[in-house]
Design an enzyme around this catalytic site. Structure first.
Site, PDB file in Angstrom:
ATOM      1  CD  GLN A 231      -3.764  -4.315   6.390  1.00 26.49           C
ATOM      2  OE1 GLN A 231      -3.854  -3.296   5.699  1.00 26.49           O
ATOM      3  NE2 GLN A 231      -4.161  -5.493   5.963  1.00 26.49           N
TER       4      GLN A 231
ATOM      5  CE  LYS B 101      -3.818  -2.517   2.065  1.00 25.90           C
ATOM      6  NZ  LYS B 101      -4.713  -2.823   3.185  1.00 25.90           N
TER       7      LYS B 101
ATOM      8  CG  ASP C 271      -9.950  -0.290   4.765  1.00 27.39           C
ATOM      9  OD1 ASP C 271      -9.712  -0.805   3.663  1.00 27.39           O
ATOM     10  OD2 ASP C 271      -9.234  -0.456   5.774  1.00 27.39           O
TER      11      ASP C 271
END
Ligand code: GUN
Length: 313
Positions: free
Chosen positions: A97, A53, A120
């Site tokens: 995460q 990422k 997200d």
């Protein structure tokens, strides 16, 4: 005729190129989108994902910073970090995460992320926007599944779609996106009766279960499009042989590394499906591409400019 292979790496690269062009145009106007990634502890898979990422940010020109609280971080320490990132204007996207350590209250931490920075798409506000077809941030993997379908010219409206798996991260949002795109959607899970029979109704079958090669040919209507969201590491030899007996290339990797990456779909499905995403190189690369897209989208939305969804082709 063997299935058309849907090349996720190519589609992801196209999207990353489009996002990079957008970032360059924003730079000319003095704006640089920024992403903060929070990685708690040392989960090896998470470390690999986060590295990918951060690298993608560098490639498309997005500012990024990585926060790495220790495995022992408490819920309230993480809440303080998220609140600090919420306050900082140069941060447009916040990604925590998952999974978080077991002692952390994940739902509370995810709920603390400002919905405008929730790249997200996991915050209940964004889940609600998706369900009511309002503009918002859409979870990356499900958004990537839709990009694969649209950019491969696969019809969605009026088609029977079956989603196997009902997770908050993939199954439910994919089902919602397909519904919004006018498919007739069935969501299956571990309690579904006659799973193969239900799956055989699908023109579009999305497998997001997390079990290596579970979807065999009996689940698939000939000619169907099969999207494999699974990423399973297989290191058991009999299981490897059930999936890849006679595949010299895979045998070589398996022997060299002691494991191989397998989706939820058995390779034999390529003999019946009309189109199929490979693993690796299918849905996986789209997740990061859509994260870059969402970061730019958040940066624009926070500054009050409208961002059209990808039109798809
Ligand atoms: N862990 C596995 N998939 C994901 C994802 O899409 N986002 C985050 N934040 N964590 C994950």
């Amino acid at each position: 005729m063997p299935a058309t292979i849907l090349d996720g790496t190519k589609i992801a690269n196209d999207i990353r190129g489009e996002v990079a062009a957008e970032v360059a145009a924003m730079a000319a106007a003095g704006v640089r989108p920024g992403l903060a990634v929070v990685l708690v502890g040392h989960n090896p898979a998470s470390e690999i994902y986060v590295r990918g990422k951060v690298k993608a940010c560098e490639e498309v020109g997005v500012y990024s910073e990585k926060h790495t609280p220790s495995e022992a971080a408490t819920t309230s320490e993480l809440l303080r970090l998220v609140e600090d990132l919420n306050r900082r204007d140069e941060i447009d996207g916040i990604l925590v995460q998952l999974p978080l350590p077991a002692h952390v209250d994940s739902k509370t931490v995810l709920m603390a992320v400002d919905p405008a920075k929730d790249v997200d798409g996991f915050h209940p506000v964004n889940v609600g926007f998706l369900s009511t077809q309002r503009p918002g941030l859409v979870p990356c993997t499900p958004a990537g599944v839709m990009e694969i379908l649209k950019r491969s010219n696969i019809a969605i409206a009026g088609q029977e779609a079956v989603v196997i798996g009902r997770s908050d991260i993939v199954g439910k949002p994919v089902a919602m996106l397909l519904t919004n795109a006018n498919a007739t959607v069935t969501v299956c899970h571990s309690k579904t009766h006659d799973l193969p029979g239900v799956c055989r109704r699908a023109d579009i079958l999305v497998a997001a279960i997390g079990r290596a090669g579970m979807i065999t040919r009996e689940f698939v209507k000939p000619g169907a499009t099969v999207i494999d969201v699974g990423m399973n590491k297989v290191s058991d030899l009999p299981e490897f042989q059930r999936l890849f007996a006679g595949n010299a290339k895979r045998e070589e990797t398996f022997r060299a590394r002691g494991s191989t990456l397998v989706g939820d779909v058995h390779p034999e499905v390529a003999e019946v499906a009309g189109a199929i995403t490979p693993v690796p190189g299918g849905v996986g690369p789209l997740t990061i591409a859509m994260l870059m897209f969402n970061t730019v989208k958040a940066a624009k939305m926070r500054r009050g400019s409208n961002v059209p969804e990808f039109a798809g082709k």
